[in-house]
Every structure is written in C-alpha cells, then in structure tokens.
Design an enzyme around this catalytic site. Structure first.
Site, PDB file in Angstrom:
ATOM      1  N   ARG A  94     -13.509  17.505  36.036  1.00 18.88           N
ATOM      2  CA  ARG A  94     -14.047  18.504  36.971  1.00 18.88           C
ATOM      3  C   ARG A  94     -15.577  18.482  37.006  1.00 18.88           C
ATOM      4  NH1 ARG A  94      -9.561  23.303  36.107  1.00 18.88           N
ATOM      5  NH2 ARG A  94      -8.272  22.603  37.863  1.00 18.88           N
ATOM      6  N   LYS A 152       7.513  25.070  34.803  1.00 18.13           N
ATOM      7  CA  LYS A 152       8.395  26.106  35.349  1.00 18.13           C
ATOM      8  C   LYS A 152       8.793  25.909  36.801  1.00 18.13           C
ATOM      9  CE  LYS A 152       7.112  30.241  32.885  1.00 18.13           C
ATOM     10  NZ  LYS A 152       6.250  31.417  33.070  1.00 18.13           N
ATOM     11  N   GLY A 202      -3.598  20.445  37.345  1.00 16.14           N
ATOM     12  CA  GLY A 202      -4.538  20.258  36.242  1.00 16.14           C
ATOM     13  C   GLY A 202      -3.964  19.392  35.139  1.00 16.14           C
ATOM     14  N   GLY A 234      -3.576  24.959  41.280  1.00 15.15           N
ATOM     15  CA  GLY A 234      -3.079  26.088  42.075  1.00 15.15           C
ATOM     16  C   GLY A 234      -3.513  25.997  43.521  1.00 15.15           C
TER      17      GLY A 234
HETATM   18  P1  ADP Z   1       0.279  20.943  36.401  1.00 12.70           P
HETATM   19  O1  ADP Z   1      -0.873  21.626  35.683  1.00 12.70           O
HETATM   20  O2  ADP Z   1       0.041  19.477  36.578  1.00 12.70           O
HETATM   21  O3  ADP Z   1       0.639  21.651  37.667  1.00 12.70           O
HETATM   22  P2  ADP Z   1       2.233  22.376  34.831  1.00 12.70           P
HETATM   23  O4  ADP Z   1       1.166  23.307  34.380  1.00 12.70           O
HETATM   24  O5  ADP Z   1       3.250  22.900  35.748  1.00 12.70           O
HETATM   25  O6  ADP Z   1       1.568  21.044  35.443  1.00 12.70           O
HETATM   26  O7  ADP Z   1       3.028  21.820  33.561  1.00 12.70           O
HETATM   27  C1  ADP Z   1       2.435  21.089  32.548  1.00 12.70           C
HETATM   28  C2  ADP Z   1       3.131  21.293  31.255  1.00 12.70           C
HETATM   29  O8  ADP Z   1       4.518  21.082  31.357  1.00 12.70           O
HETATM   30  C3  ADP Z   1       2.646  20.318  30.206  1.00 12.70           C
HETATM   31  O9  ADP Z   1       1.894  21.018  29.241  1.00 12.70           O
HETATM   32  C4  ADP Z   1       3.923  19.722  29.622  1.00 12.70           C
HETATM   33  O10 ADP Z   1       3.920  19.651  28.212  1.00 12.70           O
HETATM   34  C5  ADP Z   1       4.977  20.692  30.108  1.00 12.70           C
HETATM   35  N1  ADP Z   1       6.293  20.067  30.159  1.00 12.70           N
HETATM   36  C6  ADP Z   1       6.670  18.969  30.828  1.00 12.70           C
HETATM   37  N2  ADP Z   1       7.953  18.655  30.577  1.00 12.70           N
HETATM   38  C7  ADP Z   1       8.414  19.574  29.719  1.00 12.70           C
HETATM   39  C8  ADP Z   1       9.675  19.791  29.064  1.00 12.70           C
HETATM   40  N3  ADP Z   1      10.693  18.963  29.268  1.00 12.70           N
HETATM   41  N4  ADP Z   1       9.786  20.851  28.243  1.00 12.70           N
HETATM   42  C9  ADP Z   1       8.743  21.673  28.038  1.00 12.70           C
HETATM   43  N5  ADP Z   1       7.530  21.532  28.620  1.00 12.70           N
HETATM   44  C10 ADP Z   1       7.363  20.494  29.454  1.00 12.70           C
HETATM   45 MG    MG Z   2      -0.924  23.387  34.472  1.00  7.25          MG
END
Ligand code: ADP
Ligand code: MG
Length: 401
Positions: free
Chosen positions: A38, A207, A357, A381
């Site tokens: 960033r 999620k 992120g 976001g």
């Molecule tokens: P982004 O920031 O790219 O949008 P998210 O914040 O939605 O992504 O999710 C990232 C997190 O999801 C990571 O910290 C990763 O460890 C977690 N994650 C991915 N797969 C799993 C899983 N199978 N069980 C638990 N956590 C997970």
């Molecule tokens: Mg995230």
C-alpha cells in the site's frame, strides 16, 4: 464531473499545499512493515505532486485505534518507508490537526512531504454524526490553509463515509488520484456487460457472510464461480456433507443451499481438501475427498485435485477475478491451494484482477510474480463493494464536487 490529479497538475501546484488522503494501512509486526504494497501504491501520486512543487500533506489511518492517540498505531513506520521510497525525508507530525500538525505544515517548503499522525486518533474521523465529521473535516481543511486542494488517492478507504475521505472533499477543491482512477477503471471492466468471456471468479477467504453480497451480484455475470477457502465448508454443509471441525457458518447454510440451486453448474466446489487435526503449522495433515472429512478434523486448504480442476477453468478464462485465499496460507502446510490457484491465474492469458487485502498479501508472501496479474487491487472492502454495485461515498463525493 470527476476532476483528476492530472487536472490539478495542469492548474499548477507550485507553492500550493495539497492534502492527500492515502491508504497506508499496512500490516505490522511490532514496528516492522510486513507488506509495504500500500505504501508503494501511494508513492506515484505523492511524488508527482512533490515534483511539481506542491507542499504535500498526507493523511492516512492505521488499524483501529479507539479514537485517541496510541503509540501502537503510530504511522511512524509508514512515514519512514514512504521517505525511503520517495527518496526524501517525510516528516511525521506529532498529532492529527493540533499544534504538532500545524507546526509541521507551517515548516514545509515547496516539494516537501509531511504525514499527519493516524487520522483515527481523532474520534470524529469515523463518527456517525455528520456534524462531528464535518467539523473535523473543516479543521483538516484549515490546516492546509486557503488555496489548498484535496487529492483522494486512498482507494482502500473510498467505501467509508469518513471525514478524511468524504467530508473533506466538500471543504476543499477535490481531485481523484491516479490510484483511485486506475482501480475504478479495472473494476468497471469486471462489471461491464461486454466483459471478455469466459469470465471466472475465484472466491475464498474466511467467511461466506462477508462475501455473500458479491456472490449474489457476480453470479448472474460470470461463467464459473470457483469456491475455496474457509467459506467452502458452509457450501459443502449445504450439500449435505459433514465438515468436521472446519469453519462453518450454520446460519448461512440455507442461503448457500439457495445459491447452489440458483447457480447450477456455474458454482464449483472443492473435490478434495487438506484436513488437519489441529489449527497449527505442525498439525497432522491428510488429503481427503470433500464428502469424507473426518469428524473433528479441520479443512484448512483445498486439495491437489481441486487445484487442478480450478486451474483448468482458469486456463481457459479470458477474465478472472480472485478474492480470498484458498486456505490458511499463513501456515506453510496449507499454502499450496492458494499458490496453485495464483499460479494458474498468473499463467493464463486472461485479464486478471486480485482483490482483497489478504489475497494481495498472499501473492507477495508466497513470492509470486506480481506482474503475472493484470491488476492487484489495494482495496479489499472497497473493491468488493464496487463489484456489489454499491455507491462508494468517497468516489461519489468527487463526482459531485
Ligand atoms: P481477503 O482479505 O483477501 O478478502 P479474507 O479476509 O476474506 O480475504 O480471508 C483471509 C483469511 O481466510 C486468511 O487469513 C486465511 O487464513 C483464512 N482462511 C482461508 N481458508 C481458510 C480455512 N479453510 N479455514 C480457516 N481460515 C481460512
Ligand atoms: Mg481480509
């Protein structure tokens, strides 16, 4: 009409003070920046202004301090890194809009850059009260004085109706920075009616509830929606499979059933998953079929057959959007899924965008070539809300000014 940084440069900025909202919300380990993406993204806009002789005052936030100064959330590491990248010293003001900031701004000469302390040290920044935010925005505007301009270049925060993003753009002549413009241009391509097909979207992360709106918005537009990460287990549960101790959002199971029915063959779930007996890097692991997750074991990554199946779809795609890691990539035994999918996207000829992120951090942490993607978004976001079709207050306000 949206005015841009280039318009401002044409007007002339020599000797003028320009307030720049940047996104310097970097991940830290103590006071060490673990991913400076960033900061690097903020450099071109700031450098252009400084080179043109502006007195540049940067404002940004870091983390979620509770509306008061807290040294753990100081922007000092960001100021130092910014200075290294700009190859000139960047003074960090002692506060946001008080005496420290005033004397720092007063001490700037043409072409110099200062950074105000974490804007969220002031509770009015994120206040829900329009008047409180407005008052704070007027203090920010007064700090840079008459004749000043505002450049909005923190794409990662444009979905926030906050004083330094939204309200201040109503107090000063406001311009969109290059980062904001390029992000919007890329995201428009992903939502355009004439998007290049096949169009594949890969979603992962933790999620379903975080990504539900984007799934709903993109489902009618895409040819394939590949689902991995923690969110796939709620979908697998919706298919009637037992998911052991994996991440599961019980209250989303019905929603996922509805999405599966609506999506038909468009939505592709993992065939196999890497499971572990505990949530730890040194856990015992196994690869199992997605419908055979043992009780109490946790699914922490997609399996190799799934990577292969996803890679096949991605290899044929002309447009790819990827958000959310495929597994707990932070731990080496669960990084292969994310790496495999990222490499498949990198190899494909598609116009490819990484948003989120943690996804962007994964690309860098796993040492993948950043230039094998067409675009890595700096805003998690913000990019999701854009794809959901929401109005982003920080962009809307620029279009209206
Ligand atoms: P982004 O920031 O790219 O949008 P998210 O914040 O939605 O992504 O999710 C990232 C997190 O999801 C990571 O910290 C990763 O460890 C977690 N994650 C991915 N797969 C799993 C899983 N199978 N069980 C638990 N956590 C997970
Ligand atoms: Mg995230």
């Amino acid at each position: 009409m949206l005015k841009t940084l280039d318009d401002l440069l044409k007007e002339g900025v020599s000797g003028r003070t320009v307030l720049v909202r940047a996104d310097l919300n970097v991940p830290l380990d103590g006071d060490r920046i673990t991913d400076d993406g960033r900061v690097r993204a903020a450099v071109p806009g700031i450098a252009k202004l400084a080179e043109a002789g502006a007195r540049v005052v940067v404002t940004a936030h870091l983390g979620r301090p509770k509306g008061k100064p807290d040294p753990a959330f100081s922007l000092a590491p960001a100021a130092e890194r910014l200075g290294e990248l700009l190859e000139q010293s960047v003074v960090l003001a002692a506060d946001v809009v008080s005496e420290g900031a005033k004397s720092t701004v007063a001490g700037l000469s043409d072409g110099q850059v200062a950074l105000l302390e974490n804007v969220r040290f002031d509770p009015r920044e994120t206040s829900k009260d329009d008047q409180e935010r407005g008052e704070f925005a007027r203090e920010l505007a007064a700090l840079v004085g008459p004749g000043a301009a505002f450049v909005s270049d923190g794409f990662g925060v444009v979905h926030r109706k906050q004083a330094s993003v939204y309200d201040v753009a109503r107090e000063l002549p406001a311009y969109a920075g290059g980062l904001v413009l390029s992000e919007v241009e890329v995201l428009r391509k992903l939502t355009a009616d004439d998007v290049d097909r096949p169009y594949a979207v890969v979603l992962g992360g933790s999620k379903v509830s975080d990504k539900l709106a984007v799934i709903e918005a993109l489902l009618p537009k895409v040819d394939k929606l590949l689902v991995g990460g923690g969110m796939c287990f709620t979908f697998l549960a919706a298919q009637g499979y037992s998911v052991g101790g994996s991440l599961l959002e019980e209250d989303m199971v019905d929603t996922c059933k509805g999405l599966l029915a609506e999506a038909g063959e468009k939505l592709v779930l993992p065939q196999d998953v890497v499971v572990a007996d505990t949530f730890a890097a040194d856990a015992q692991t196994r690869t199992v079929a997605a419908d055979a997750i043992p009780d109490e074991w946790l699914g922490l990554d997609i399996g190799p057959r799934t990577v292969e199946a996803f890679a096949e779809v991605l290899g044929e795609a002309r447009t790819v959007f990827w958000n959310g890691p495929m597994g707990v990539f932070e731990m080496a035994p669960f990084a292969a899924g994310t790496r495999g999918v990222a490499e498949a996207i990198g190899k494909s000829e598609a116009f490819s965008v990484v948003g989120g992120g943690d996804s962007a951090a994964a690309v860098r942490q796993l040492g993948l070539a950043e230039d094998s993607f067409s675009h890595i978004s700096t805003g998690g976001g913000a990019s999701l809300e854009f794809l959901e079709g929401k109005t982003l207050p920080g962009i809307d306000v620029l279009e209206r000014s």
